[in-house]
Motif scaffolding. Structure first.
Motif, PDB file in Angstrom:
ATOM      1  N   LYS A  45       1.209  -1.537  -0.094  1.00 35.83           N
ATOM      2  CA  LYS A  45       0.146  -0.010  -0.389  1.00 35.83           C
ATOM      3  C   LYS A  45       0.609   1.458  -0.214  1.00 35.83           C
ATOM      4  CE  LYS A  45      -2.126  -1.021   3.651  1.00 35.83           C
ATOM      5  NZ  LYS A  45      -1.148  -2.551   3.963  1.00 35.83           N
ATOM      6  N   SER A  46       1.529   1.459   1.474  1.00 40.99           N
ATOM      7  CA  SER A  46       2.675   2.261   0.952  1.00 40.99           C
ATOM      8  C   SER A  46       3.534   2.627  -0.159  1.00 40.99           C
ATOM      9  CB  SER A  46       3.478   2.621   2.245  1.00 40.99           C
ATOM     10  OG  SER A  46       2.862   2.612   3.262  1.00 40.99           O
ATOM     11  N   THR A  47       4.512   1.425  -0.752  1.00 44.31           N
ATOM     12  CA  THR A  47       4.928   1.508  -1.953  1.00 44.31           C
ATOM     13  C   THR A  47       4.341   2.054  -2.728  1.00 44.31           C
ATOM     14  OG1 THR A  47       6.395  -0.271  -1.079  1.00 44.31           O
ATOM     15  CG2 THR A  47       6.117   0.341  -3.236  1.00 44.31           C
ATOM     16  N   PHE A  88       1.838  10.638   5.629  1.00 44.67           N
ATOM     17  CA  PHE A  88       2.149  10.139   4.917  1.00 44.67           C
ATOM     18  C   PHE A  88       2.059   8.685   6.133  1.00 44.67           C
ATOM     19  CE2 PHE A  88       5.585  12.532   3.444  1.00 44.67           C
ATOM     20  CZ  PHE A  88       5.981  11.369   2.468  1.00 44.67           C
ATOM     21  N   GLN A  89       2.573   7.630   6.012  1.00 43.67           N
ATOM     22  CA  GLN A  89       1.804   6.383   7.396  1.00 43.67           C
ATOM     23  C   GLN A  89       2.019   7.195   8.663  1.00 43.67           C
ATOM     24  OE1 GLN A  89       2.118   2.998   5.949  1.00 43.67           O
ATOM     25  NE2 GLN A  89       2.052   2.078   8.078  1.00 43.67           N
ATOM     26  N   ASN A  90       3.536   7.814   8.579  1.00 44.39           N
ATOM     27  CA  ASN A  90       3.957   8.123  10.080  1.00 44.39           C
ATOM     28  C   ASN A  90       4.146  10.033  10.143  1.00 44.39           C
ATOM     29  OD1 ASN A  90       4.982   9.081  11.983  1.00 44.39           O
ATOM     30  ND2 ASN A  90       7.529   7.399  11.904  1.00 44.39           N
ATOM     31  N   ALA A 165      -4.047   8.957   1.539  1.00 42.61           N
ATOM     32  CA  ALA A 165      -3.921   9.301   3.057  1.00 42.61           C
ATOM     33  C   ALA A 165      -3.416   7.926   3.728  1.00 42.61           C
ATOM     34  CB  ALA A 165      -5.260   9.706   3.794  1.00 42.61           C
ATOM     35  N   ASP A 166      -2.203   7.565   4.029  1.00 41.31           N
ATOM     36  CA  ASP A 166      -1.795   6.021   4.392  1.00 41.31           C
ATOM     37  C   ASP A 166      -1.677   6.145   5.678  1.00 41.31           C
ATOM     38  OD1 ASP A 166      -0.757   3.937   4.396  1.00 41.31           O
ATOM     39  OD2 ASP A 166       1.374   4.877   3.780  1.00 41.31           O
ATOM     40  N   GLU A 167      -2.860   4.646   5.829  1.00 44.40           N
ATOM     41  CA  GLU A 167      -3.301   5.047   7.142  1.00 44.40           C
ATOM     42  C   GLU A 167      -3.557   5.662   8.549  1.00 44.40           C
ATOM     43  OE1 GLU A 167      -2.772   1.088   8.481  1.00 44.40           O
ATOM     44  OE2 GLU A 167      -2.216   0.254   6.406  1.00 44.40           O
TER      45      GLU A 167
HETATM   46 MG   LIG Z   1       1.425   0.797   4.729  1.00 48.13          MG
END
Ligand SMILES: [Mg+2]
Ligand SMILES: Nc1ncnc2c1ncn2[C@@H]1O[C@H](COP(=O)(O)OP(=O)(O)OP(=O)(O)O)[C@@H](O)[C@H]1O
Length: 250
Positions: A45-47, A88-90, A165-167
């Motif tokens: 997903k993030s990639t 970002f996720q983080n 929107a990542d997580e």
């Molecule tokens: Mg991810």
């Protein structure tokens, strides 16, 4: 309508990894929809998201944005990142300025907008994300959910046509979640395409208008929530039946 993104046989392996993170991924991402991107940890997903705004480049295959092949020149990437915003996720990967206000200003100032226009956008984005009271706070002195909303505000201040929107929801309590969905709805009403990485069945069922299921770096399903949720063998094959065992459609 031209898809917002078209991935054609995209392969990508992270540095030092023997396995592919995207393994011949092919998908057409419809424009103007609310898209849930689902898939277990490590499914890509993030990639995928980081390919959408050019932070990663396919090692093989091609990506089109609004029908045009992505351009990886400086100017091409600049234009792409203006249109495609990513939360970002983080959030710690995203927030790096001394204060929240400075952080939200960074994108607009970088675009060469005037101080007055930047201030207007910062104020508007902060209001949408309910963080006006936090504008002078150092970004490290925020709770997880506040960080997520500050990161979201930074993206909105760019006024992008696509928001990834990542997580985004993982650090956010149910009340703030409602606020975020309200923001996403407002963006959607204005024609923004939204991609949200999530594992949440209720998001897929009640929010999404389109779902993409990733499995080991490929697309196992792309279609409407109903097509996915009404197909027990597909839910089984994508391992979603294990986590979404409460699926009951009328
Ligand atoms: Mg991810
Ligand atoms: N920076 C990196 N360096 C090396 N390998 C990576 C890196 N980022 C991701 N990977 C690998 O690429 C694959 C896909 O990871 P990715 O982060 O895209 O998955 P994801 O679906 O976002 O997972 P999660 O749900 O845990 O966020 C995984 O095997 C992961 O270990």
């Amino acid at each position: 309508m031209t898809p917002v993104f078209e991935f054609a046989d995209v392969w990508f392996r992270h540095n030092g990894q023997s396995d592919c993170a995207l393994c011949g991924l092919t998908v057409s991402i419809p424009s103007g929809e609310k898209i849930a991107v689902v898939g277990r940890n490590g499914s890509g997903k993030s990639t995928l998201f980081l390919h959408c705004n050019g932070l990663y480049r396919p090692q093989q295959g091609q990506i089109r944005f609004n029908g045009e092949p992505l351009s990886y020149t400086r100017a091409g990437l600049r234009q792409l990142r203006q249109r495609v915003g990513i939360v970002f996720q983080n959030p710690d990967d995203q927030l790096f300025s001394a204060s929240v206000a400075q952080d939200i200003s960074f994108g607009p100032l970088n675009l060469g907008l005037s101080q007055a226009e930047t201030t207007r956008r910062v104020q508007q984005a902060a209001e949408l994300c309910a963080i006006t009271h936090l504008l002078d706070r150092p970004t490290h002195a925020l709770s997880g959910g506040e960080k997520a909303r500050a990161a979201m505000a930074g993206v909105l201040a760019m006024e992008p046509s696509v928001v990834l929107a990542d997580e985004l929801l993982s650090a956010i309590d149910p009340w703030a979640r409602l606020d975020i969905f309200e923001i996403l709805q407002t963006l959607h009403d204005h024609g923004t395409t939204i991609l949200l990485a999530t594992h949440d069945l209720s998001v897929v069922r009640y929010w999404a208008t389109h779902v993409i299921v990733l499995q080991r770096g490929t697309v196992a399903f792309s279609g409407t929530p109903q097509q996915l949720l009404r197909n027990p063998s597909l839910l089984e094959a994508t391992e979603l039946s294990k986590i979404w065992w409460t699926v009951e459609l009328d």
